[in-house]
Design a protein around this motif. Structure first.
Motif, mmCIF file in Angstrom:
data_model
loop_
_atom_site.group_PDB
_atom_site.id
_atom_site.type_symbol
_atom_site.label_atom_id
_atom_site.label_comp_id
_atom_site.label_asym_id
_atom_site.label_seq_id
_atom_site.Cartn_x
_atom_site.Cartn_y
_atom_site.Cartn_z
ATOM 1 N N GLY E 99 21.173 87.105 -39.561
ATOM 2 C CA GLY E 99 21.729 86.387 -40.705
ATOM 3 C C GLY E 99 21.643 87.187 -41.987
ATOM 4 N N ARG E 100 21.739 86.473 -43.116
ATOM 5 C CA ARG E 100 21.704 87.116 -44.421
ATOM 6 C C ARG E 100 20.263 87.199 -44.940
ATOM 7 N N PRO E 101 19.982 88.130 -45.849
ATOM 8 C CA PRO E 101 18.614 88.256 -46.339
ATOM 9 C C PRO E 101 18.234 87.095 -47.276
ATOM 10 N N VAL E 102 16.945 86.756 -47.209
ATOM 11 C CA VAL E 102 16.367 85.730 -48.089
ATOM 12 C C VAL E 102 15.508 86.436 -49.127
ATOM 13 N N VAL E 103 15.609 86.025 -50.394
ATOM 14 C CA VAL E 103 14.705 86.533 -51.421
ATOM 15 C C VAL E 103 13.830 85.387 -51.906
ATOM 16 N N VAL E 104 12.516 85.603 -51.871
ATOM 17 C CA VAL E 104 11.553 84.616 -52.370
ATOM 18 C C VAL E 104 10.930 85.152 -53.644
ATOM 19 N N ILE E 105 10.945 84.348 -54.704
ATOM 20 C CA ILE E 105 10.442 84.778 -56.012
ATOM 21 C C ILE E 105 9.288 83.873 -56.438
ATOM 22 N N ALA E 106 8.189 84.477 -56.875
ATOM 23 C CA ALA E 106 7.075 83.723 -57.462
ATOM 24 C C ALA E 106 7.028 84.019 -58.950
ATOM 25 N N ALA E 107 7.210 82.981 -59.781
ATOM 26 C CA ALA E 107 7.267 83.194 -61.229
ATOM 27 C C ALA E 107 5.994 83.868 -61.725
ATOM 28 N N GLY E 108 4.836 83.387 -61.269
ATOM 29 C CA GLY E 108 3.574 83.983 -61.689
ATOM 30 C C GLY E 108 2.683 84.249 -60.487
ATOM 31 N N THR E 109 1.619 84.956 -60.714
ATOM 32 C CA THR E 109 0.687 85.270 -59.636
ATOM 33 C C THR E 109 0.133 84.006 -58.992
ATOM 34 N N SER E 110 -0.104 82.979 -59.795
ATOM 35 C CA SER E 110 -0.697 81.761 -59.261
ATOM 36 C C SER E 110 0.259 81.013 -58.337
ATOM 37 N N ASP E 111 1.534 81.335 -58.409
ATOM 38 C CA ASP E 111 2.509 80.698 -57.519
ATOM 39 C C ASP E 111 2.600 81.411 -56.179
ATOM 40 N N LEU E 112 1.823 82.479 -56.027
ATOM 41 C CA LEU E 112 1.947 83.320 -54.843
ATOM 42 C C LEU E 112 1.649 82.586 -53.535
ATOM 43 N N PRO E 113 0.597 81.761 -53.435
ATOM 44 C CA PRO E 113 0.328 81.126 -52.135
ATOM 45 C C PRO E 113 1.516 80.316 -51.618
ATOM 46 N N VAL E 114 2.104 79.530 -52.472
ATOM 47 C CA VAL E 114 3.234 78.717 -52.046
ATOM 48 C C VAL E 114 4.430 79.605 -51.702
ATOM 49 N N ALA E 115 4.655 80.625 -52.511
ATOM 50 C CA ALA E 115 5.767 81.541 -52.250
ATOM 51 C C ALA E 115 5.566 82.255 -50.919
ATOM 52 N N ALA E 128 15.351 88.177 -42.505
ATOM 53 C CA ALA E 128 14.714 89.214 -43.306
ATOM 54 C C ALA E 128 14.415 88.619 -44.677
ATOM 55 N N VAL E 129 13.222 88.874 -45.171
ATOM 56 C CA VAL E 129 12.807 88.239 -46.426
ATOM 57 C C VAL E 129 12.221 89.293 -47.355
ATOM 58 N N GLU E 130 12.483 89.155 -48.647
ATOM 59 C CA GLU E 130 11.882 90.022 -49.648
ATOM 60 C C GLU E 130 11.163 89.138 -50.661
ATOM 61 N N LEU E 131 10.000 89.615 -51.123
ATOM 62 C CA LEU E 131 9.181 88.810 -52.041
ATOM 63 C C LEU E 131 9.054 89.515 -53.388
ATOM 64 N N ILE E 132 9.342 88.791 -54.453
ATOM 65 C CA ILE E 132 9.239 89.325 -55.818
ATOM 66 C C ILE E 132 8.224 88.469 -56.572
ATOM 67 N N VAL E 133 7.285 89.105 -57.296
ATOM 68 C CA VAL E 133 6.184 88.369 -57.927
ATOM 69 C C VAL E 133 6.100 88.657 -59.423
ATOM 70 N N ASP E 134 5.737 87.625 -60.192
ATOM 71 C CA ASP E 134 5.397 87.764 -61.608
ATOM 72 C C ASP E 134 6.595 88.181 -62.452
ATOM 73 N N VAL E 135 7.601 87.367 -62.416
ATOM 74 C CA VAL E 135 8.827 87.634 -63.168
ATOM 75 C C VAL E 135 9.233 86.408 -63.988
ATOM 76 N N GLY E 136 8.249 85.763 -64.599
ATOM 77 C CA GLY E 136 8.486 84.536 -65.352
ATOM 78 C C GLY E 136 9.395 84.734 -66.564
ATOM 79 N N VAL E 137 9.937 83.625 -67.089
ATOM 80 C CA VAL E 137 10.941 83.717 -68.147
ATOM 81 C C VAL E 137 10.384 84.173 -69.479
ATOM 82 N N ALA E 138 9.037 84.194 -69.615
ATOM 83 C CA ALA E 138 8.481 84.661 -70.885
ATOM 84 C C ALA E 138 8.774 86.143 -71.122
#
Lengths: 230, 230, 230, 230, 230, 230, 230, 230
Positions: E99-115, E128-138
């Motif tokens: 299938g198509r790739p999935v991207v999972v994003i965690a806004a902050g480090t504390s969101d990592l477990p759920v992500a 296939a999944v890619e994980l991006i961490v700590d990219v909050g809107v601030a």
């Protein structure tokens, strides 16, 4: 390295902890009250020690955990501690009762701690108080059997959790004002006392007012005010 | 068998934990802040170690438990830790104060931890700060006695739980803006600070704005911004 | 085809509408009260007509819309109608005042309708009442200028919407009990008076109890009870 | 029969309606504000007429319906009325701008009325104000295109309903403080602006504070305070 | 005396615990999932032992505490356990990605477990999944720097707590659907993730849908469905 | 005297109303959408007139009242208006369907307006759509009778008010993802759709995600995205 | 110094704890129930000891922790204790079943404790009871496979957490009344069972009524009443 | 131009409006019910016309406004309409009563419409019903005077708004099950019936279950089920 040496005016002296309003006693004629929750035992101990210099002033320590109690008793060994009500009183003797009698009612056994806090508060503010327990609306005969006592009261405090229905029933039976005291007793949709609180605010009986959930001190204080000699 | 060896890019390197925005210091002129809650002491320790390579940058570790503090102090032994405010600052010396003075007020003693977090944050962001404690609205004479200090402030932070009424009163007494800082102090229908928060949002005095419950860091940061030299 | 001919006992006779508790007057010594909201003008008119047979009994029609008022005045033309308080009183003469004086305070002009309902209720229940308007906490000098009046009261009713902060301030200034009367005045996060209600329940001043939002009748009733001659 | 002839001190004279605090102008240097909601057009007209005797004082009538506006314009025909902002200003000329510039942002077109109330308030309190419209986070290029304007501001007011996400984004782009102004724009789970309010209170960007839902007046007032000349 | 011997059909056999729907695997082509919270380690161990007889079926144990993990590993020693995601997978090898790739994003480090729970779920369901961490809107530059990755995704999962603003921003930058995953990260008025949940439900960007607070499993499952080969 | 002549940049030109993002069509390949609620018919009419210059771009006007519709039809007389869905589409011909089929389900007749908004949105974004009505869980045979249709879908939108239980049931019957669309249909403790929303967020079936209450546009948009050709 | 020696009538005698209504058994024909939560093990032990004098009366101790159980078993060693249901019954033999059969359903395994409390309560009140587990709506075939059992019931108790959808489905399949029993099973937006509670209150199937969250005792009691012999 | 000509299967034929489940009558032995709220008078009229072909089936139209009633009466002129209960019944004759008697209680006059809806529903489902009005807990003598009637009932429906306390009191007086029916009668903190609902869910009397706010139909239906002949 200690933080509190840093900013110039943050030392944990008593002056920093609380600007004690010792005049309030004279102004309102009631004991000084120390709300212990959120204060450390050390802070509460400091306040207790300070009280020794103000012998004439009765002090109530409310929401006092056993650790708070130990800290107070270290300085004021003759203070009285009610574990149920989580209340310390010093000096231990309550004043001679004046004014009209107060009746405190606990709908169920689980409401007893909060009711007892109201009881002791009103007693230390100078009223005669009577306590009635386990007279919930599920068995009306129990409250109806106490009618005579209820009608003698100058003011009533009615503590109830769960459905919080008792104050409405009591207010319909008496002429005196009723202080409704919601408790956090219950589970599920009681939402920590919110259900009882809303019931009481919406009482279909006039003559009912409400204090915060589990606020036995506030209810007892208000009862003492209302029943005070004119 | 360790999970984290599995997916290719999940190793707990620093790069994975946090994309530290070290430029923010230069961009905004303020310390870097690390929010510790929800991070393990190990993660916080890694960040602290990394800071050694960025000597010029002041760092605040907020909401730091004693375990977090130990992890930081292992790498930055001269950091200052305020147990009350749960804040670590490194390097420990705050900057020379500039701008207008900030006044931080705690309505009651139990509001002190949050107020102190605001105090220290504003101080480390470069303002002169004064802290006033235990001046709740139940005894107006206490706040009125500090009127001169209040009116000197370029901005005020007013921390209060329970009824949250103090910011409205203070804003009516001064010309400077007031940052209302609700605290979770209270019980029953305070709903963890919600009551104070709503009170403050509905203030009948203009010139009041509100931050999140117990957000001492945010209040101190904002105060420093407002009182910054033009 | 009319429904109400169907079920045997549903005819809209007075007996069906309300089992009027006319003995309450004698039992509690207070006027009979008819809550008009949710009743049709016709139903309220029927009740008014019935009152003619009970000349000795004072009746208050609360939450009376202009249509309700017209229906009442058709039968009781000498009744008094306060459009502000939405209250009708019959017979129109209030009793001679006894007991201690009641002071009713409206924080802002918009709180006046509810405050006036409390005022008139306490007055018709037999107390002397004084009304103070527009003394919100945003300008403390206004409430402080009335201190003498406040301290004369046997009980105070304090009506406030928005931040609901006034009762806490007033209770800190007087020795008498304070009935906090939240109003639905406000917008946004006032949530129809919920914010003011929560503020009042969490008052940091002892001696405050609370009635339902906009419940001027209940506040006035309770004030009259508390200030009644012993 | 008129009610208000009954109780001695309830006549609807101006003195009864509002104890106008005309000194506030001198004390804080800002216009007098009359909140019209909950006042009748007649009451507002009375206040307007009274203003004629205080020529030097600028007055803002906020939350003014067209009926309120007509009542004011009957007495103060040169007053300016913004139907969008529901605001009347008299005298109509705003003061010369001083201090730092204020930028007011409306996330969407529907947020414009509240944003315009903030705009006009800050303008009549003496600041230069710029208004930016329709720059929601769903199309970041729109807000990024205004970056230069944003960074010129001494303070920003960001009005947004629905997800209320814009203030967090803006605060991350500028050095000046951001006043987040939630609006009731939205439907369903926006709960009349509650969703936007909570978003803003939980902003992950420091430097954000919040005022009540739809409180354009409060946001503009605060902005003028913060950007005032030192 | 044991209760469970009493009522005839209550013995804690596996049949009583759960009517395992092992056909679901064949029906939907996805692993069997066991929700461990609210089950005892013993119960979870029993289920794990039973799985040995169904070798072909991949099983995920979600919300697994260390005690749950020990009970599973006792029977399935080659299972993989992610302490962060609280997830066990058996057999440990994920399927070949389709299938198509999935991207999972965690806004902050504390969101990592759920992500990470979302990441692993989607991976074991065959994407296939890619994980991006700590990219909050601030700090918008952080998410903008990953634009190319974002736009490659067939679907995105965006985990965020506090203000929950990131999904709105991401959805404005991509053409693929966004699954907003609110987390309970935050304090005060975040109300355990409610603030982030409401923000996401009110997203002003189309193309956003929401799952329950902290429901990483559900988000990952849905992402795998959406990105599955046609 | 007109306000809007006053502040320099507030004239109600189109530029002020909305910075139309006409590139979005090309960027995402979908129609431009104008949310009419909160805009005046005049403003919506201005936007419609402007569309004439962008012939190639399909436009949807959502939440359009009859007054909004008249204003649009004055400029775009061949636009189609669905009174049920409160949606206008221009040009009126939907595109040729591509991708996988979408199935939209309305639990009850009262959910039809919201379901139809989803139907039309998905249709104008280019999908084939089928609508199923009145298949609530109180009569399971009705939904089971449509099983074949349900299983043909590439994605399903399930609109339900009251108990909101239908999406959980449907998701258990199909392999495709389900978009749960809560409606405000109901009374009492449905709290305007909140009950249905919570039910859906807590669905015990995986593969369910949720959009805002009554957000038919959002559900249809998302369905079109998910079912788009790869 | 013991507090309870102080106020005259506060000694913790049994009379103070609870005015046991032992006549209720005769009046309603059901066991006496003691709600243990909020009572100390000592208090519960006192009540158990007292029961020895009332041999004919069956007693249920509900919400009994292991400590409560030990205190009861010390006095009533033949009492039965269900750790799952947290229920003690004494004497241990349930009565001969009469009336119509009760069916208790647990949607998932995690709902079993509450379901078992309902099961045992109905059984000790004299009904035949059957328990069905793990038949949630995500796999309809499971509940449909039990249709014959469901339709035999005189009344059904359906316990469910999370989406709480099962009672609506069951009520659509049977002719008997359904008691919906929400449980606190779930996370995030289940808000401790509130979501399931609201779902059930808004059931689109007639014939459903609801008890408090986790109130297995209440559900079992009511079921026994409804299914009692006429 | 009509929208509904567009999508192929949306024509407003009866088939589109509702898949009427006419077998339900035979299956459950009760009338068909049409919930009118959210349907147009035209749609309700169409359904009524269709009923003419199903002479044997009793139909109830619930929540019928006068406009709905006119539309029904145009086709079914002998239908009975209760304006109070907003209920139409056709054919007009209720069935011969069977089973045990139902007692419906309205705490106050304002609860009468909802109580009457319950009354009529139970009556048309085949039970004998008795209605008692204005027996709120503020005057216990009124409910106690009806004790004999209460105890005759096979099931009781108790409708109450405001404090919602009556069901708890009634359940303590009878042996039959009580259906608590919260109404939206009240103001302020009654929150549209939420307070009464919570009171009832937390009833301290066993034997109480609850239906949705104002759900007279549901309460009457359930009562008829419970009191049906075995």
């Amino acid at each position: 390295m200690p933080d509190d040496s840093l900013p110039e005016n943050l030392a944990d002296s008593l002056a920093d902890i609380a600007d004690l309003d010792l005049d309030r006693t004279r102004r309102r004629g009631y004991p000084e009250a120390i709300y212990c929750e959120g204060k450390s035992p050390e802070q509460v101990g400091l306040i207790a020690a300070n009280m020794l210099q103000h012998r004439g002033i009765t002090t109530l320590f409310t929401r006092a955990s056993p650790d708070h109690a130990s800290a107070v008793l270290a300085h004021l060994p003759d203070a009285r501690y009610s574990t149920t009500a989580r209340l310390l009183a010093w000096p231990p003797e309550p004043p001679e009762p004046t004014g009209r009698p107060v009746v405190v009612i606990a709908a169920g056994t689980s409401d007893l701690p909060v009711a007892r806090e109201a009881y002791l508060t009103a007693r230390y503010l100078g009223r005669a108080v009577e306590l009635i327990v386990d007279v919930g609306v599920a068995g009306l005969h129990r409250i109806l059997a106490r009618l005579e006592t209820l009608r003698r009261a100058g003011v009533l405090v009615v503590a109830a959790g769960m459905d919080g229905a008792l104050p409405s029933v009591v207010a319909g039976l008496v002429e005196a004002p009723v202080i409704a005291l919601p408790t956090s007793v219950g589970y599920g949709a009681s939402f920590g006392g919110l259900a009882a609180l809303l019931t009481m605010l919406n009482s279909c009986s006039p003559g009912v007012s409400v204090v915060n959930i589990d606020n036995g001190y506030g209810a007892g204080y208000l009862a003492a005010q209302i029943a005070a000699p004119a």
